[in-house]
Write a protein that holds these residues in place. Structure first.
Motif, PDB file in Angstrom:
ATOM      1  N   ASN A 222       0.850  -1.185   0.000  1.00 22.03           N
ATOM      2  CA  ASN A 222       0.000   0.000   0.000  1.00 22.03           C
ATOM      3  C   ASN A 222       0.890   1.241   0.000  1.00 22.03           C
ATOM      4  OD1 ASN A 222      -2.035   1.924   0.393  1.00 22.03           O
ATOM      5  ND2 ASN A 222      -2.065   1.601   2.607  1.00 22.03           N
ATOM      6  N   ARG A 223       1.204   1.730  -1.182  1.00 20.51           N
ATOM      7  CA  ARG A 223       1.999   2.934  -1.393  1.00 20.51           C
ATOM      8  C   ARG A 223       3.477   2.763  -1.021  1.00 20.51           C
ATOM      9  NH1 ARG A 223      -3.044   4.441   0.459  1.00 20.51           N
ATOM     10  NH2 ARG A 223      -4.098   6.100  -0.688  1.00 20.51           N
ATOM     11  N   LEU A 224       3.759   2.056   0.040  1.00 19.82           N
ATOM     12  CA  LEU A 224       5.121   1.910   0.561  1.00 19.82           C
ATOM     13  C   LEU A 224       5.441   0.436   0.781  1.00 19.82           C
ATOM     14  CD1 LEU A 224       4.727   4.645   3.282  1.00 19.82           C
ATOM     15  CD2 LEU A 224       6.455   4.797   1.473  1.00 19.82           C
ATOM     16  N   LEU A 225       6.738   0.121   0.700  1.00 18.19           N
ATOM     17  CA  LEU A 225       7.201  -1.217   1.048  1.00 18.19           C
ATOM     18  C   LEU A 225       8.489  -1.072   1.851  1.00 18.19           C
ATOM     19  CD1 LEU A 225       6.927  -4.291   0.828  1.00 18.19           C
ATOM     20  CD2 LEU A 225       8.282  -4.172  -1.277  1.00 18.19           C
ATOM     21  N   PHE A 226       8.518  -1.674   3.027  1.00 19.64           N
ATOM     22  CA  PHE A 226       9.688  -1.608   3.897  1.00 19.64           C
ATOM     23  C   PHE A 226      10.418  -2.944   3.857  1.00 19.64           C
ATOM     24  CE2 PHE A 226       6.623   1.471   5.504  1.00 19.64           C
ATOM     25  CZ  PHE A 226       7.405   2.611   5.512  1.00 19.64           C
ATOM     26  N   CYS A 227      11.709  -2.880   3.591  1.00 22.71           N
ATOM     27  CA  CYS A 227      12.511  -4.088   3.401  1.00 22.71           C
ATOM     28  C   CYS A 227      13.616  -4.151   4.448  1.00 22.71           C
ATOM     29  CB  CYS A 227      13.108  -4.111   1.999  1.00 22.71           C
ATOM     30  SG  CYS A 227      11.854  -3.989   0.696  1.00 22.71           S
ATOM     31  N   ASP A 228      13.701  -5.301   5.096  1.00 22.53           N
ATOM     32  CA  ASP A 228      14.631  -5.486   6.205  1.00 22.53           C
ATOM     33  C   ASP A 228      16.086  -5.491   5.748  1.00 22.53           C
ATOM     34  OD1 ASP A 228      16.012  -6.283   8.438  1.00 22.53           O
ATOM     35  OD2 ASP A 228      14.731  -7.964   8.917  1.00 22.53           O
ATOM     36  N   THR A 229      16.318  -5.877   4.508  1.00 24.74           N
ATOM     37  CA  THR A 229      17.691  -5.964   4.008  1.00 24.74           C
ATOM     38  C   THR A 229      17.671  -5.871   2.491  1.00 24.74           C
ATOM     39  OG1 THR A 229      19.754  -7.240   4.168  1.00 24.74           O
ATOM     40  CG2 THR A 229      17.720  -8.482   3.805  1.00 24.74           C
ATOM     41  N   ASP A 230      18.837  -6.019   1.868  1.00 19.77           N
ATOM     42  CA  ASP A 230      18.924  -5.927   0.411  1.00 19.77           C
ATOM     43  C   ASP A 230      20.085  -6.757  -0.089  1.00 19.77           C
ATOM     44  OD1 ASP A 230      21.125  -4.392   1.200  1.00 19.77           O
ATOM     45  OD2 ASP A 230      20.945  -3.083  -0.547  1.00 19.77           O
ATOM     46  N   LEU A 231      20.309  -6.713  -1.398  1.00 23.30           N
ATOM     47  CA  LEU A 231      21.362  -7.530  -2.004  1.00 23.30           C
ATOM     48  C   LEU A 231      22.757  -6.966  -1.775  1.00 23.30           C
ATOM     49  CD1 LEU A 231      21.221 -10.228  -3.636  1.00 23.30           C
ATOM     50  CD2 LEU A 231      19.050  -9.161  -3.060  1.00 23.30           C
ATOM     51  N   ILE A 232      22.859  -5.687  -1.460  1.00 23.40           N
ATOM     52  CA  ILE A 232      24.179  -5.159  -1.082  1.00 23.40           C
ATOM     53  C   ILE A 232      24.624  -5.835   0.207  1.00 23.40           C
ATOM     54  CG2 ILE A 232      25.502  -3.113  -0.437  1.00 23.40           C
ATOM     55  CD1 ILE A 232      23.549  -1.429  -2.061  1.00 23.40           C
TER      56      ILE A 232
END
Length: 332
Positions: A222-232
């Motif tokens: 919903n408009r935003l997505l919060f991600c705990d980590t990433d590929l870096i």
């Protein structure tokens, strides 16, 4: 009786519920309806993406034909009356079977005059669907209800909670997702491994799973997505544990772009668990994480303080992000 062929044309940048209402209105009055999407090299949303949206949204209607047309006939320096002469010539040349067109814009009357085509107006005051593509590009979050489900992932603002171990990324991601009534993506590594004894193939699988989880969550966010980590982050730990970064992880990094990063400081207590083993290198790890963002020239916000202070500062970042219009170089 001859077949009635109609035309709806526009940039559909993006296609929205107003466009769909217009197309449905036109479809019901035609035996065959051509929906023509005009494209230029400078379009802020790539043509392939827009065509995919239209094709998917209109696939259930056998009488609708979706086509693209290069917008090399418009001269923005001309007044509308003169410009629509060029548009009329293009329509007659490109769509000779068309006998009627449908529109909501002011260009329709001079275009009907120059083309000799019948013109049917639809909701010119935008009372039925009070939105425009320009408004959506400027403030997608504000006009979210008018964006079709298939289009929404393009406008989801992705925020990566980023930093070394034990800085509160997971907790903050969950809190922000709750606050903004949206989804968050957890750290997928914890679903694959229970200790720091793992293989290079497993870390590639972790990277793939992290990427797939983000792409799946985009479709329901919903408009935003919060991600705990990433590929870096995955690459950093691959470098630490294996002294190498598989090219698969580099390729996966390119498949997801975050709108901003929140880099969390190490000024909170270290909390040990069965995966965290870099507590003795917190300052070094923080510098490493920051360096990777700087190397890539990525936008980030460095946030310190207590857990409650981090939440407050993160909300400020998110509020500013929601007010940003689409970027002209945004390509996904």
């Amino acid at each position: 009786m001859s077949q009635r062929t109609g035309l709806v044309f526009g940039k559909f940048m993006p296609v929205h519920k107003g466009h769909l209402a217009l197309i449905d209105f036109a479809r019901k009055q035609c035996d065959h309806l051509i929906v023509s999407m005009t494209v230029t090299p400078d379009d802020v949303i790539p043509a392939a993406i827009r065509l995919g949206w239209l094709t998917e949204l209109l696939a259930t209607y056998p009488t609708i034909e979706v086509v693209t047309a290069s917008d090399d006939f418009h001269d923005p320096t001309l007044p509308l009356w003169e410009a629509t002469k060029l548009w009329a010539a293009f329509i007659k040349r490109r769509f000779p079977a068309v006998s009627v067109f449908f529109a909501s814009e002011e260009y329709a009357i001079p275009l009907a005059h120059h083309s000799g085509l019948h013109y049917v107006s639809f909701d010119p005051l935008r009372q039925q669907v009070p939105v425009s593509a320009t408004l959506i590009r400027q403030q997608p979050a504000q006009y979210w209800e008018f964006i079709p489900d298939v289009v929404r992932p393009f406008f989801v603002k992705k925020v990566c909670l980023y930093g070394p171990e034990s800085v509160g990324k997971t907790t903050l991601a969950q809190q922000l997702a709750t606050e903004y009534k949206t989804a968050f993506v957890p750290e997928m590594a914890r679903s694959f491994i229970t200790s720091n004894t793992f293989t290079i193939d497993e870390i590639i699988q972790i990277g793939q799973a992290q990427t797939e989880a983000v792409q799946a969550a985009e479709r329901i966010a919903n408009r935003l997505l919060f991600c705990d980590t990433d590929l870096i982050t995955t690459q950093i730990y691959s470098s630490i544990y294996f002294d190498q970064i598989p090219p698969e992880l580099t390729a996966l990094e390119r498949s997801v772009q975050y709108d901003t990063y929140i880099l969390l400081d190490i000024d909170v207590p270290w909390v040990s668990d069965n995966l965290r083993d870099q507590g003795h290198r917190r300052e070094e790890m923080l510098n490493r994480f920051r360096l990777e963002l700087d190397k890539r020239h990525l936008t980030y916000h460095f946030i310190s303080g207590s857990y409650s202070e981090r939440m407050i500062e993160s909300q400020k970042v998110v509020g500013a992000l929601l007010r940003q219009p689409i970027l002209h170089d945004k390509i996904r």
